[in-house]
Design an enzyme around this catalytic site. Structure first.
Site, PDB file in Angstrom:
ATOM      1  N   ASN A  88       0.814  -1.208   0.000  1.00 46.25           N
ATOM      2  CA  ASN A  88       0.000   0.000   0.000  1.00 46.25           C
ATOM      3  C   ASN A  88       0.856   1.270   0.000  1.00 46.25           C
ATOM      4  OD1 ASN A  88      -2.233   1.641   0.154  1.00 46.25           O
ATOM      5  ND2 ASN A  88      -2.743   1.141   2.272  1.00 46.25           N
ATOM      6  N   HIS A 108     -14.672  -4.241  11.412  1.00 49.45           N
ATOM      7  CA  HIS A 108     -14.213  -2.918  11.863  1.00 49.45           C
ATOM      8  C   HIS A 108     -15.390  -1.999  12.152  1.00 49.45           C
ATOM      9  CE1 HIS A 108      -9.963  -2.799   9.845  1.00 49.45           C
ATOM     10  NE2 HIS A 108     -10.155  -3.900  10.530  1.00 49.45           N
ATOM     11  N   ARG A 120     -13.723  -5.042  16.036  1.00 48.85           N
ATOM     12  CA  ARG A 120     -12.727  -4.040  16.416  1.00 48.85           C
ATOM     13  C   ARG A 120     -13.434  -2.696  16.493  1.00 48.85           C
ATOM     14  NH1 ARG A 120      -7.857  -1.801  12.490  1.00 48.85           N
ATOM     15  NH2 ARG A 120      -9.352  -0.172  12.011  1.00 48.85           N
ATOM     16  N   TYR A 146      -6.905   7.458  13.509  1.00 46.56           N
ATOM     17  CA  TYR A 146      -6.760   6.207  12.764  1.00 46.56           C
ATOM     18  C   TYR A 146      -8.025   5.331  12.847  1.00 46.56           C
ATOM     19  CZ  TYR A 146      -6.044   1.463  11.665  1.00 46.56           C
ATOM     20  OH  TYR A 146      -6.247   0.233  11.122  1.00 46.56           O
ATOM     21  N   ASP A 155      -7.184  -1.246  17.785  1.00 43.35           N
ATOM     22  CA  ASP A 155      -5.883  -1.048  17.133  1.00 43.35           C
ATOM     23  C   ASP A 155      -5.300   0.301  17.552  1.00 43.35           C
ATOM     24  OD1 ASP A 155      -3.713  -0.999  15.444  1.00 43.35           O
ATOM     25  OD2 ASP A 155      -4.856  -1.365  13.600  1.00 43.35           O
ATOM     26  N   HIS A 178      -2.290   1.254  16.502  1.00 45.76           N
ATOM     27  CA  HIS A 178      -1.559   1.674  15.306  1.00 45.76           C
ATOM     28  C   HIS A 178      -0.185   2.261  15.626  1.00 45.76           C
ATOM     29  CE1 HIS A 178      -2.116   2.629  10.870  1.00 45.76           C
ATOM     30  NE2 HIS A 178      -2.569   1.400  11.026  1.00 45.76           N
ATOM     31  N   GLU A 217      -4.039  -4.142  19.635  1.00 43.73           N
ATOM     32  CA  GLU A 217      -3.147  -4.322  18.480  1.00 43.73           C
ATOM     33  C   GLU A 217      -2.129  -3.185  18.395  1.00 43.73           C
ATOM     34  OE1 GLU A 217      -5.315  -4.888  14.857  1.00 43.73           O
ATOM     35  OE2 GLU A 217      -3.708  -3.972  13.684  1.00 43.73           O
ATOM     36  N   GLU A 263       1.582  -6.615  11.630  1.00 43.25           N
ATOM     37  CA  GLU A 263       1.096  -6.419  10.261  1.00 43.25           C
ATOM     38  C   GLU A 263       2.175  -5.803   9.374  1.00 43.25           C
ATOM     39  OE1 GLU A 263      -2.322  -3.991  11.213  1.00 43.25           O
ATOM     40  OE2 GLU A 263      -1.373  -2.224  10.365  1.00 43.25           O
ATOM     41  N   ARG A 266       0.500 -10.949  13.682  1.00 43.02           N
ATOM     42  CA  ARG A 266      -0.373 -10.473  12.597  1.00 43.02           C
ATOM     43  C   ARG A 266       0.275 -10.495  11.216  1.00 43.02           C
ATOM     44  NH1 ARG A 266      -4.623  -8.083  12.569  1.00 43.02           N
ATOM     45  NH2 ARG A 266      -3.995  -6.205  11.453  1.00 43.02           N
ATOM     46  N   HIS A 270      -3.356 -10.088   9.397  1.00 45.16           N
ATOM     47  CA  HIS A 270      -3.763  -8.799   8.844  1.00 45.16           C
ATOM     48  C   HIS A 270      -4.717  -9.041   7.677  1.00 45.16           C
ATOM     49  CE1 HIS A 270      -2.174  -4.831   6.829  1.00 45.16           C
ATOM     50  NE2 HIS A 270      -3.275  -4.607   7.514  1.00 45.16           N
ATOM     51  N   ASP A 285      -6.368  -3.161   1.849  1.00 45.46           N
ATOM     52  CA  ASP A 285      -5.226  -2.948   0.954  1.00 45.46           C
ATOM     53  C   ASP A 285      -4.515  -4.260   0.644  1.00 45.46           C
ATOM     54  OD1 ASP A 285      -4.622  -2.305   3.826  1.00 45.46           O
ATOM     55  OD2 ASP A 285      -2.567  -2.391   3.109  1.00 45.46           O
ATOM     56  N   GLU A 295      -8.492 -10.928  10.542  1.00 45.21           N
ATOM     57  CA  GLU A 295      -9.111  -9.624  10.286  1.00 45.21           C
ATOM     58  C   GLU A 295      -9.867  -9.687   8.959  1.00 45.21           C
ATOM     59  OE1 GLU A 295      -6.283  -6.449   9.637  1.00 45.21           O
ATOM     60  OE2 GLU A 295      -7.698  -4.937  10.328  1.00 45.21           O
ATOM     61  N   TRP A 323       1.863   7.195  12.240  1.00 47.52           N
ATOM     62  CA  TRP A 323       0.451   7.200  11.873  1.00 47.52           C
ATOM     63  C   TRP A 323      -0.158   5.845  12.190  1.00 47.52           C
ATOM     64  CZ3 TRP A 323      -2.190   4.211   8.155  1.00 47.52           C
ATOM     65  CH2 TRP A 323      -3.576   4.471   8.136  1.00 47.52           C
TER      66      TRP A 323
HETATM   67  O1  EZ4 Z   1      -3.436   0.713   8.448  1.00 55.23           O
HETATM   68  O2  EZ4 Z   1      -3.460  -1.978   6.122  1.00 55.23           O
HETATM   69  O3  EZ4 Z   1      -5.341  -3.418  11.304  1.00 55.23           O
HETATM   70  N1  EZ4 Z   1      -5.303  -2.883  10.254  1.00 55.23           N
HETATM   71  C1  EZ4 Z   1      -4.544  -1.831   9.958  1.00 55.23           C
HETATM   72  C2  EZ4 Z   1      -4.632  -1.377   8.525  1.00 55.23           C
HETATM   73  C3  EZ4 Z   1      -3.392  -0.620   8.054  1.00 55.23           C
HETATM   74  C4  EZ4 Z   1      -3.319  -0.655   6.558  1.00 55.23           C
HETATM   75  C5  EZ4 Z   1      -2.007  -0.069   6.066  1.00 55.23           C
HETATM   76  O4  EZ4 Z   1      -1.900  -0.214   4.684  1.00 55.23           O
HETATM   77  O5  EZ4 Z   1      -3.859  -1.286  10.784  1.00 55.23           O
HETATM   78  O6  EZ4 Z   1      -5.772  -0.590   8.370  1.00 55.23           O
HETATM   79 CO    CO Z   2      -3.548  -2.603  12.395  1.00 57.59          CO
END
Ligand code: EZ4
Ligand code: CO
Length: 402
Positions: A37, A122, A147, A159, A210, A212, A236, A262, A283, A312, A316, A339, A402
């Site tokens: 991605n 999600h 989630r 996020y 998550d 992130h 996560e 991931e 993941r 994961h 994407d 997921e 991010w």
């Molecule tokens: O941000 O796959 O748990 N899932 C994630 C995803 C990631 C994207 C990054 O390309 O954290 O949404």
């Molecule tokens: Co994630």
């Protein structure tokens, strides 16, 4: 069974996907996902310029040898671009091998260990009330694991939250979106979401979240401890995943289960996390961790140390990756959760597939191979569009994860 053609197909049915399609001299075809991605063309070029010439004429049956040839032969080890390229080839070769045997891929991986694959969806919302309502919509659709992500007041573009009421999508066209992050605001807000969700729906389903990669170890330790009453299935990516020893500190302070990986592309990214039992769910997935061949090694190591899978499965990763993940999930003894974000109708049209969702579970197809294909005519209708993941900055303007 010689390899006659290796095609790299870039298509953008709403988002970019890179697909490897291998054809053998006897006319068998196999597909693999090679989507990275935001850096898609780096992998596509790596494949067409550097990998394709090495494969033409090789025996398609020699999957392990081809993996070793591409990994050791590059001299330069690991990295997301190389490992995603190898994954695309490896997945396509497994697809071909299973088609040649006339069985769904999971049969070659040891056969079924389970009948269905537990997935999580999600839920999201601009406010806690909206997110709680969205969790309810997933439960109504039969999901047994959800989630939950909610926007944080004082931040912009939190996020996991879609813009303008859309579902969250992990990229947008044009230059990277700039988002704003405040750890203090997040830490004050997130636990109240889990309290509201458990208060409304109880404990009879799995709740996930998550982070992130946004917290320091001590912040993550505090969050894990604070949310123990809400009994998360897992938290996560609490901290940046590449700093393996940092998870020791998180682990010392909380019994909230931890998932990460991931962004991993190699067993060496998670060796310490697994052997020191610092995480509960790994993941890593097929597309970014060197394909089925390498992911199986990671999962076999994880099994030795009581770590389960939590593959994961964001949008994407193409339906080719999801199909491959479902075969792995079906066969391994240490499956945890998968997921699942449904792809758009356009994406499903480009990638016809046999897997299906029902009652909170995914079922892999029963067709020989992966049970997924690419419709090249449909793919050609959606040309590549430059797109990036967002970036995050703190209130003082400095870059954050991010
Ligand atoms: O941000 O796959 O748990 N899932 C994630 C995803 C990631 C994207 C990054 O390309 O954290 O949404
Ligand atoms: Co994630």
């Amino acid at each position: 069974m010689r390899i006659a053609e290796v095609k790299v197909i870039v298509t953008s049915p709403g988002r970019n996907f890179v697909t490897v399609k291998i054809t053998t001299e006897d006319g068998l075809t196999g597909v693999g996902d090679a989507t990275l991605n935001g850096r898609e063309l780096a992998v596509a070029t790596y494949l067409t310029e550097h990998v394709r010439p090495l494969l033409l004429g090789r025996d398609a049956r020699r999957i392990e040898d081809t993996w070793q040839y591409l990994y050791r032969g590059a001299y330069w080890r690991r990295g997301p671009v190389t490992m995603t390229a190898i994954a695309g080839i490896d997945t396509a070769l497994w697809d071909i091998k299973a088609k040649a045997a006339g069985v769904p891929l999971y049969e070659l991986l040891g056969g079924r260990s389970r009948d269905r694959i537990l997935v999580y969806g999600h839920a999201q919302g601009a406010t806690i009330d909206e997110t709680v309502a969205d969790v309810g919509r997933f439960l109504d659709r039969g999901y047994r694991a959800v989630r939950a992500q909610t926007a944080v007041p004082g931040t912009q573009g939190t996020y996991g939250i879609g813009s303008d009421g859309d579902r969250y999508e992990p990229a947008s066209s044009g230059l990277p979106e700039e988002t704003l992050w405040s750890t203090a605001d997040y830490l004050a807000h997130a636990p109240t979401l889990f309290a509201a969700v458990r208060d409304k729906y109880g404990f009879d389903f799995h709740l996930l979240h998550d982070v992130h990669h946004r917290l320091t170890p001590i912040e993550a330790a505090g969050l894990g401890k604070a949310v123990e009453p809400y009994r998360l299935f897992c938290l996560e990516d609490p901290t940046p995943a590449e700093d393996q020893s940092a998870f020791r500190l998180v682990r010392q302070h909380t019994t909230t289960p931890i998932a990460t990986g991931e962004v991993f592309n190699s067993i060496f990214d998670c060796q310490q996390l697994i052997t020191e039992r610092l995480i509960d769910y790994i993941r890593a997935t097929v597309t970014h961790a060197g394909g089925i061949t390498h992911l199986r090694r990671i999962l076999a190591l994880a099994e030795l140390y009581g770590v389960r899978s939590g593959s994961h499965g964001a949008t994407d990763l193409s339906p080719v990756c999801l199909a491959a993940a479902l075969h792995v999930d079906t066969a391994i003894p240490n499956f945890g959760i998968q997921e699942y974000m449904p792809h758009t109708a356009d994406t499903d049209r480009v990638f016809p597939h046999g897997y299906r969702f029902s009652g909170g579970y995914l079922y892999p197809g029963e067709e020989p191979g992966l049970g997924v294909d690419i419709d090249e005519d449909a793919a050609a209708e959606y040309p590549y569009e430059p797109a990036y993941l967002p970036v995050a900055r703190l209130h003082d303007g400095s870059m954050h994860d991010w």
